[in-house]
Design a protein around this motif. Sequence first.
Motif, mmCIF file in Angstrom:
data_model
loop_
_atom_site.group_PDB
_atom_site.id
_atom_site.type_symbol
_atom_site.label_atom_id
_atom_site.label_comp_id
_atom_site.label_asym_id
_atom_site.label_seq_id
_atom_site.Cartn_x
_atom_site.Cartn_y
_atom_site.Cartn_z
ATOM 1 N N MET A 127 0.826 -1.200 0.000
ATOM 2 C CA MET A 127 0.000 0.000 0.000
ATOM 3 C C MET A 127 0.861 1.251 0.000
ATOM 4 N N VAL A 128 1.886 1.276 0.834
ATOM 5 C CA VAL A 128 2.773 2.436 0.894
ATOM 6 C C VAL A 128 3.516 2.608 -0.422
ATOM 7 N N ALA A 129 3.943 1.499 -1.024
ATOM 8 C CA ALA A 129 4.644 1.582 -2.308
ATOM 9 C C ALA A 129 3.743 2.182 -3.386
ATOM 10 N N MET A 130 2.479 1.779 -3.400
ATOM 11 C CA MET A 130 1.548 2.316 -4.392
ATOM 12 C C MET A 130 1.305 3.810 -4.167
ATOM 13 N N VAL A 131 1.157 4.209 -2.907
ATOM 14 C CA VAL A 131 0.939 5.627 -2.612
ATOM 15 C C VAL A 131 2.154 6.445 -3.025
ATOM 16 N N ALA A 132 3.359 5.960 -2.678
ATOM 17 C CA ALA A 132 4.578 6.683 -3.043
ATOM 18 C C ALA A 132 4.713 6.802 -4.549
ATOM 19 N N ALA A 133 4.349 5.733 -5.268
ATOM 20 C CA ALA A 133 4.431 5.784 -6.728
ATOM 21 C C ALA A 133 3.473 6.816 -7.302
ATOM 22 N N GLU A 134 2.257 6.863 -6.778
ATOM 23 C CA GLU A 134 1.274 7.819 -7.296
ATOM 24 C C GLU A 134 1.611 9.250 -6.886
ATOM 25 N N LEU A 135 2.200 9.429 -5.704
ATOM 26 C CA LEU A 135 2.636 10.774 -5.315
ATOM 27 C C LEU A 135 3.674 11.305 -6.284
ATOM 28 N N ALA A 136 4.426 10.397 -6.885
ATOM 29 C CA ALA A 136 5.451 10.801 -7.841
ATOM 30 C C ALA A 136 4.864 11.170 -9.197
ATOM 31 N N GLN A 137 3.633 10.760 -9.466
ATOM 32 C CA GLN A 137 3.092 10.941 -10.806
ATOM 33 C C GLN A 137 1.902 11.882 -10.871
ATOM 34 N N GLN A 138 1.172 12.028 -9.779
ATOM 35 C CA GLN A 138 -0.059 12.801 -9.809
ATOM 36 C C GLN A 138 0.172 14.234 -9.323
ATOM 37 N N GLY A 139 -0.690 15.117 -9.770
ATOM 38 C CA GLY A 139 -0.563 16.517 -9.405
ATOM 39 C C GLY A 139 -1.435 16.941 -8.240
ATOM 40 N N SER A 140 -2.308 16.048 -7.750
ATOM 41 C CA SER A 140 -3.163 16.389 -6.614
ATOM 42 C C SER A 140 -3.330 15.171 -5.731
ATOM 43 N N LEU A 141 -3.565 15.407 -4.454
ATOM 44 C CA LEU A 141 -3.735 14.307 -3.508
ATOM 45 C C LEU A 141 -5.027 13.542 -3.778
ATOM 46 N N GLU A 142 -6.031 14.245 -4.271
ATOM 47 C CA GLU A 142 -7.277 13.565 -4.611
ATOM 48 C C GLU A 142 -7.018 12.533 -5.716
ATOM 49 N N ALA A 143 -6.235 12.930 -6.704
ATOM 50 C CA ALA A 143 -5.909 12.007 -7.787
ATOM 51 C C ALA A 143 -5.040 10.861 -7.293
ATOM 52 N N VAL A 144 -4.141 11.153 -6.372
ATOM 53 C CA VAL A 144 -3.286 10.107 -5.806
ATOM 54 C C VAL A 144 -4.127 9.044 -5.122
ATOM 55 N N ALA A 145 -5.014 9.483 -4.215
ATOM 56 C CA ALA A 145 -5.834 8.547 -3.457
ATOM 57 C C ALA A 145 -6.737 7.722 -4.368
ATOM 58 N N GLN A 146 -7.360 8.376 -5.345
ATOM 59 C CA GLN A 146 -8.263 7.656 -6.239
ATOM 60 C C GLN A 146 -7.501 6.661 -7.109
ATOM 61 N N SER A 147 -6.313 7.038 -7.545
ATOM 62 C CA SER A 147 -5.515 6.138 -8.381
ATOM 63 C C SER A 147 -5.098 4.892 -7.610
ATOM 64 N N VAL A 148 -4.757 5.060 -6.337
ATOM 65 C CA VAL A 148 -4.362 3.906 -5.526
ATOM 66 C C VAL A 148 -5.545 2.960 -5.339
ATOM 67 N N VAL A 149 -6.710 3.522 -5.059
ATOM 68 C CA VAL A 149 -7.906 2.684 -4.899
ATOM 69 C C VAL A 149 -8.197 1.936 -6.195
ATOM 70 N N GLU A 150 -8.059 2.624 -7.330
ATOM 71 C CA GLU A 150 -8.306 1.965 -8.605
ATOM 72 C C GLU A 150 -7.287 0.866 -8.867
ATOM 73 N N ARG A 151 -6.056 1.073 -8.429
ATOM 74 C CA ARG A 151 -5.036 0.035 -8.574
ATOM 75 C C ARG A 151 -5.432 -1.217 -7.800
ATOM 76 N N VAL A 152 -5.843 -1.030 -6.547
ATOM 77 C CA VAL A 152 -6.228 -2.177 -5.728
ATOM 78 C C VAL A 152 -7.428 -2.891 -6.344
ATOM 79 N N LYS A 153 -8.365 -2.116 -6.820
ATOM 80 C CA LYS A 153 -9.555 -2.698 -7.464
ATOM 81 C C LYS A 153 -9.151 -3.511 -8.695
ATOM 82 N N ARG A 154 -8.223 -2.973 -9.468
ATOM 83 C CA ARG A 154 -7.766 -3.661 -10.676
ATOM 84 C C ARG A 154 -6.997 -4.939 -10.314
ATOM 85 N N LEU A 155 -6.161 -4.832 -9.292
ATOM 86 C CA LEU A 155 -5.419 -6.007 -8.821
ATOM 87 C C LEU A 155 -6.369 -7.125 -8.418
#
Length: 511
Positions: A308-336
């Motif tokens: 979970m921390v690895a996914m958050v750190a990865a999205e923090l590196a790519q996204q421009g907003s925290l809202e996008a970071v959080a949503q992207s991580v949730v979508e990753r878990v859903k996809r997994l």
Amino acid sequence: MASQRRQMMQSHQSWTDDLPLCQMCGVGTAPNCTYGPDGKDTQSHPNEDGHFRFRGEEGCFLYGVFNGFDGSRVSSFVSQCLTAELLLGQLKSTHTDSDVRRILSQAFDVVEKSYFETIGDALAEKATIISQLPEGVSFHQLSPQSQKLSERLKDLEQEVSGGATAVVALIHNNKLYIANVGTNRALLCKSTSDGQNQVIQIGRPHTTENEDELQRLAGLGLDVSGLRQAALIAGQSSTRRIGDYRVKYNYTDIDLLSAAKNKPIIAEPEIQASQSLEGVTGFLLLMSEGLIKALESAHGPEQANQEMVAMVAAELAQQGSLEAVAQSVVERVKRLHHDVYASGRQRASHCSRHEDMTLLIRTLNYTLADGALTPTQGGRIYPVSVPYSNCPSSTSKTSVTLSLVMPSQGGTLTNGTNTASTLEEGTPTHTPGQSPTTTLHSTNNQTTQSSSSSSGDGGSLFRQRGSQAVQPDETGRVPPYVDFTQFYRLWGSDHGDFLGTQGASAGLGPQ
């Protein structure tokens, strides 16, 4: 006061409309779903999760994630009322740690009592109807009048049933307090003085796998072995929850709980000791049980925190907003979760469905850049890891191996490129037949090796791009910003025969 609270609840008005939202956090959500034989997902019930993220006065911040069950009534009520019990003047900068803990505990108690007040009339009507219906008679054998009463009884049961678990984070006087009731989770990721990252799970879930909870229940006269074997209590795994009148007032009718000397299922929060945030750089994660279980079902529980921390750190590196970071991580878990189900592999049977998922991310002295930091912006890549510990204590420290891009000029942690973005779609890290878990570990290993070999300004592989769009040349091509010349020279020295015979026809090397 009770009537006022009932009116507030019934009209869906919030007592906290005037409180400002915290801009240093983001929230991602996904509804529950069940997969059909064709792999398509359908939502089983309306979303039952809730959350809040408010900024109070005197540097006070309040965050919460709530996992509702049997309806969203309780999670909605708690998300409104708990804020009103904590951010409307109750907390002062002069309060000590013990004062804050007392106020937090009292707030949970008041909120649950207030909730039961809102359903008091419905419970009274329910009891009256039950007394009027004949026992042991099927619905079709009832008189028309009794059938109407039976239908009304079903409606009342749906109205008053349900509960919620909660994890709440309070930042007061620059100290972090975590109050947990049930099975949600809080993770704190922070950089240490020696440059490593430390991942701390704050508190443990209140289930029959928690030895402290079993001791508490044993002290009330309950059979611990029976609780362990059953795992679920009235359909839920949590031994602490808000609401759920069945286990609070009718627990003597439940076989597992009938021997209890007092209420066995409680809403009293377990409040972890305050942690100073002075000089801390990192982020805080609050996760609903549905998010945790989805990831654990897909990959197993052993490395869920690290992933979970690895996914958050990865999205923090790519996204421009925290809202996008959080949503992207949730979508990753859903996809997994979906991909594991569709794969038909060993863990597919664990992934036929998942519950509502909520993730709240709060950064701590972690400044997001206006845009994602790309390799062309410079910066060194550093491996980040901490020793693994599977300690069963209430505050356990686990490990994560990441690779964060730090500013080349030094300074505090900023948004950077995380080459351990192991779950990003379109990356070449996943090979057919290889499990996502294997991909994660192998990618982390590769990241550590490549990061460790990084030297100099860390940008020798990348050409700087101007701020203006690059124009194509007369052939219609644009100059590449990644220079592979050195790679092909080194590769060619080891594969000279191949280059000599096939290099020209294969078109190897920069074109």
